[in-house]
Design a protein around this motif. Sequence first.
Motif, PDB file in Angstrom:
ATOM      1  N   ALA A  93       0.747  -4.033  -8.692  1.00  0.00           N
ATOM      2  CA  ALA A  93       1.567  -2.820  -8.620  1.00  0.00           C
ATOM      3  C   ALA A  93       0.746  -1.541  -8.736  1.00  0.00           C
ATOM      4  CB  ALA A  93       2.615  -2.842  -9.732  1.00  0.00           C
ATOM      5  N   HIS A  94      -0.578  -1.679  -8.961  1.00  0.00           N
ATOM      6  CA  HIS A  94      -1.447  -0.513  -9.148  1.00  0.00           C
ATOM      7  C   HIS A  94      -0.964   0.326 -10.334  1.00  0.00           C
ATOM      8  CE1 HIS A  94      -3.436  -1.243  -5.239  1.00  0.00           C
ATOM      9  NE2 HIS A  94      -2.233  -1.601  -4.848  1.00  0.00           N
ATOM     10  N   LEU A  95      -0.721  -0.367 -11.446  1.00  0.00           N
ATOM     11  CA  LEU A  95      -0.271   0.275 -12.674  1.00  0.00           C
ATOM     12  C   LEU A  95      -1.144  -0.200 -13.829  1.00  0.00           C
ATOM     13  CD1 LEU A  95       3.586  -0.266 -12.251  1.00  0.00           C
ATOM     14  CD2 LEU A  95       2.375   1.905 -11.964  1.00  0.00           C
ATOM     15  N   SER A  96      -1.066   0.508 -14.949  1.00  0.00           N
ATOM     16  CA  SER A  96      -1.784   0.066 -16.134  1.00  0.00           C
ATOM     17  C   SER A  96      -1.025  -1.080 -16.797  1.00  0.00           C
ATOM     18  CB  SER A  96      -1.928   1.219 -17.130  1.00  0.00           C
ATOM     19  OG  SER A  96      -0.662   1.567 -17.677  1.00  0.00           O
ATOM     20  N   ARG A  97      -1.735  -1.880 -17.595  1.00  0.00           N
ATOM     21  CA  ARG A  97      -1.077  -2.975 -18.314  1.00  0.00           C
ATOM     22  C   ARG A  97      -0.048  -2.430 -19.294  1.00  0.00           C
ATOM     23  NH1 ARG A  97      -4.954  -7.388 -20.817  1.00  0.00           N
ATOM     24  NH2 ARG A  97      -2.886  -8.085 -21.468  1.00  0.00           N
ATOM     25  N   GLN A  98      -0.337  -1.283 -19.892  1.00  0.00           N
ATOM     26  CA  GLN A  98       0.610  -0.698 -20.838  1.00  0.00           C
ATOM     27  C   GLN A  98       1.925  -0.348 -20.144  1.00  0.00           C
ATOM     28  OE1 GLN A  98      -0.806   2.850 -22.762  1.00  0.00           O
ATOM     29  NE2 GLN A  98       1.012   3.084 -24.040  1.00  0.00           N
TER      30      GLN A  98
ATOM     31  N   LEU B 153       0.829  -1.204   0.000  1.00  0.00           N
ATOM     32  CA  LEU B 153       0.000   0.000   0.000  1.00  0.00           C
ATOM     33  C   LEU B 153       0.865   1.257   0.000  1.00  0.00           C
ATOM     34  CD1 LEU B 153      -2.784  -1.091   2.518  1.00  0.00           C
ATOM     35  CD2 LEU B 153      -2.992  -0.832   0.039  1.00  0.00           C
ATOM     36  N   GLU B 154       1.960   1.216   0.753  1.00  0.00           N
ATOM     37  CA  GLU B 154       2.880   2.349   0.759  1.00  0.00           C
ATOM     38  C   GLU B 154       3.476   2.554  -0.626  1.00  0.00           C
ATOM     39  OE1 GLU B 154       6.770   3.911   3.268  1.00  0.00           O
ATOM     40  OE2 GLU B 154       6.426   1.778   3.016  1.00  0.00           O
ATOM     41  N   ALA B 155       3.827   1.452  -1.272  1.00  0.00           N
ATOM     42  CA  ALA B 155       4.391   1.545  -2.618  1.00  0.00           C
ATOM     43  C   ALA B 155       3.393   2.162  -3.581  1.00  0.00           C
ATOM     44  CB  ALA B 155       4.803   0.153  -3.104  1.00  0.00           C
ATOM     45  N   ALA B 156       2.111   1.780  -3.441  1.00  0.00           N
ATOM     46  CA  ALA B 156       1.090   2.293  -4.349  1.00  0.00           C
ATOM     47  C   ALA B 156       0.906   3.798  -4.201  1.00  0.00           C
ATOM     48  CB  ALA B 156      -0.234   1.579  -4.091  1.00  0.00           C
ATOM     49  N   ARG B 157       1.172   4.333  -3.013  1.00  0.00           N
ATOM     50  CA  ARG B 157       0.915   5.751  -2.762  1.00  0.00           C
ATOM     51  C   ARG B 157       2.148   6.629  -2.947  1.00  0.00           C
ATOM     52  NH1 ARG B 157      -2.415   6.669   2.669  1.00  0.00           N
ATOM     53  NH2 ARG B 157      -2.434   8.748   1.743  1.00  0.00           N
ATOM     54  N   HIS B 158       3.340   6.089  -2.666  1.00  0.00           N
ATOM     55  CA  HIS B 158       4.507   6.957  -2.584  1.00  0.00           C
ATOM     56  C   HIS B 158       5.630   6.632  -3.573  1.00  0.00           C
ATOM     57  CE1 HIS B 158       2.721   8.605   1.023  1.00  0.00           C
ATOM     58  NE2 HIS B 158       2.709   7.420   1.600  1.00  0.00           N
ATOM     59  N   LEU B 159       5.656   5.424  -4.120  1.00  0.00           N
ATOM     60  CA  LEU B 159       6.776   5.045  -4.967  1.00  0.00           C
ATOM     61  C   LEU B 159       6.477   5.320  -6.435  1.00  0.00           C
ATOM     62  CD1 LEU B 159       7.849   1.642  -3.363  1.00  0.00           C
ATOM     63  CD2 LEU B 159       8.644   3.950  -2.825  1.00  0.00           C
ATOM     64  N   SER B 160       7.543   5.433  -7.208  1.00  0.00           N
ATOM     65  CA  SER B 160       7.401   5.634  -8.646  1.00  0.00           C
ATOM     66  C   SER B 160       6.920   4.346  -9.299  1.00  0.00           C
ATOM     67  CB  SER B 160       8.746   6.042  -9.248  1.00  0.00           C
ATOM     68  OG  SER B 160       9.674   4.970  -9.132  1.00  0.00           O
ATOM     69  N   ALA B 161       6.517   4.433 -10.565  1.00  0.00           N
ATOM     70  CA  ALA B 161       6.025   3.255 -11.276  1.00  0.00           C
ATOM     71  C   ALA B 161       7.070   2.135 -11.325  1.00  0.00           C
ATOM     72  CB  ALA B 161       5.566   3.642 -12.681  1.00  0.00           C
ATOM     73  N   PRO B 162       8.340   2.413 -11.682  1.00  0.00           N
ATOM     74  CA  PRO B 162       9.334   1.327 -11.679  1.00  0.00           C
ATOM     75  C   PRO B 162       9.537   0.712 -10.299  1.00  0.00           C
ATOM     76  CG  PRO B 162      10.131   3.181 -12.967  1.00  0.00           C
ATOM     77  CD  PRO B 162       8.899   3.650 -12.254  1.00  0.00           C
ATOM     78  N   GLU B 163       9.475   1.526  -9.246  1.00  0.00           N
ATOM     79  CA  GLU B 163       9.646   0.996  -7.890  1.00  0.00           C
ATOM     80  C   GLU B 163       8.462   0.117  -7.498  1.00  0.00           C
ATOM     81  OE1 GLU B 163      12.277   4.524  -5.752  1.00  0.00           O
ATOM     82  OE2 GLU B 163      10.125   4.801  -6.030  1.00  0.00           O
ATOM     83  N   ARG B 164       7.243   0.537  -7.843  1.00  0.00           N
ATOM     84  CA  ARG B 164       6.061  -0.280  -7.556  1.00  0.00           C
ATOM     85  C   ARG B 164       6.098  -1.584  -8.339  1.00  0.00           C
ATOM     86  NH1 ARG B 164       2.251   4.672  -8.755  1.00  0.00           N
ATOM     87  NH2 ARG B 164       0.622   3.146  -9.162  1.00  0.00           N
ATOM     88  N   PHE B 165       6.545  -1.504  -9.572  1.00  0.00           N
ATOM     89  CA  PHE B 165       6.702  -2.700 -10.396  1.00  0.00           C
ATOM     90  C   PHE B 165       7.690  -3.671  -9.753  1.00  0.00           C
ATOM     91  CE2 PHE B 165       9.375  -4.725 -13.668  1.00  0.00           C
ATOM     92  CZ  PHE B 165       8.436  -5.539 -14.288  1.00  0.00           C
ATOM     93  N   ALA B 166       8.803  -3.148  -9.248  1.00  0.00           N
ATOM     94  CA  ALA B 166       9.820  -3.994  -8.619  1.00  0.00           C
ATOM     95  C   ALA B 166       9.282  -4.655  -7.351  1.00  0.00           C
ATOM     96  CB  ALA B 166      11.065  -3.172  -8.302  1.00  0.00           C
ATOM     97  N   VAL B 167       8.509  -3.910  -6.544  1.00  0.00           N
ATOM     98  CA  VAL B 167       7.919  -4.472  -5.327  1.00  0.00           C
ATOM     99  C   VAL B 167       6.954  -5.607  -5.678  1.00  0.00           C
ATOM    100  CG1 VAL B 167       6.363  -3.991  -3.388  1.00  0.00           C
ATOM    101  CG2 VAL B 167       8.193  -2.384  -3.943  1.00  0.00           C
ATOM    102  N   ALA B 168       6.104  -5.382  -6.684  1.00  0.00           N
ATOM    103  CA  ALA B 168       5.139  -6.406  -7.089  1.00  0.00           C
ATOM    104  C   ALA B 168       5.844  -7.644  -7.628  1.00  0.00           C
ATOM    105  CB  ALA B 168       4.193  -5.836  -8.139  1.00  0.00           C
ATOM    106  N   LEU B 169       6.894  -7.440  -8.407  1.00  0.00           N
ATOM    107  CA  LEU B 169       7.625  -8.575  -8.968  1.00  0.00           C
ATOM    108  C   LEU B 169       8.319  -9.377  -7.869  1.00  0.00           C
ATOM    109  CD1 LEU B 169       8.256  -9.928 -11.643  1.00  0.00           C
ATOM    110  CD2 LEU B 169      10.270  -8.469 -11.856  1.00  0.00           C
TER     111      LEU B 169
END
Length: 233
Positions: free
Chosen positions: A202-207, A156-172
């Motif tokens: 990661a709370h990101l779009s598929r694109q 949840l912290e990643a979804a609110r405060h981290l950049s897209a690449p960082e959120r992607f890395a956390v999810a992976l």
Amino acid sequence: MSGIRQTQTKPMRLPAPSAVDALCANFPGLTPPPALAPRLEALLPCRALAADRVLFAQGQTPKAFYMVASGEIEARFAAQDGRMSVLEHVRAPRLFGLAAFVTERPARYEAVATTTSRVWIIGMPAYRVLMDDWPGFARALMREFAERFEGNLRLLEAARHLSAPERFAVALRQLTAERAAAADADGWQELRATQSELARLAHLSRQTVNQLLRAAQDAGQLRLRYGRIAIRP
């Protein structure tokens, strides 16, 4: 040679683990008293779920919590805009659904089988036996769910405060911890994952996820196959 009839030997089918065996596997070092195991087995029925079957819905008050026997359960919740966000993917022999069961409040997420699955149902009679009659079980259960709560807070912290690449890395990293096979001789670990799953987690779009996957592959950080990702930590 004529006159000799050849027979084919059928492969031996290993017996499926019992519910008590699965509990011991989930909590290493925790062994029930000998007389307790048969009592527990009688209190822990197993339920089969088809792929995409909802075990309990968001807003429903479950009458039990669960342990995965086989397959995989996705814990996810719907946001106000209708988008689905994934909390975690639960595989054998992990437990889930405890908070709503213990508090007797509506579940904050739904549990859905991502593939053909089986779960053991832990209702109130089994819960009382586990907590009252199995020494050390309550402490081990509290520790596991505290660790998973901490992991969900990080997401949840990643979804609110981290950049897209960082959120992607956390999810992976989370999917790797949940699903990855043992590393091969070159250190690569393969896991089953789709772009949609990574996007929800990661709370990101598929694109965006597609772009990040391609960039990571070009950098030699992972390898992409249909429905699978190989990663070298």
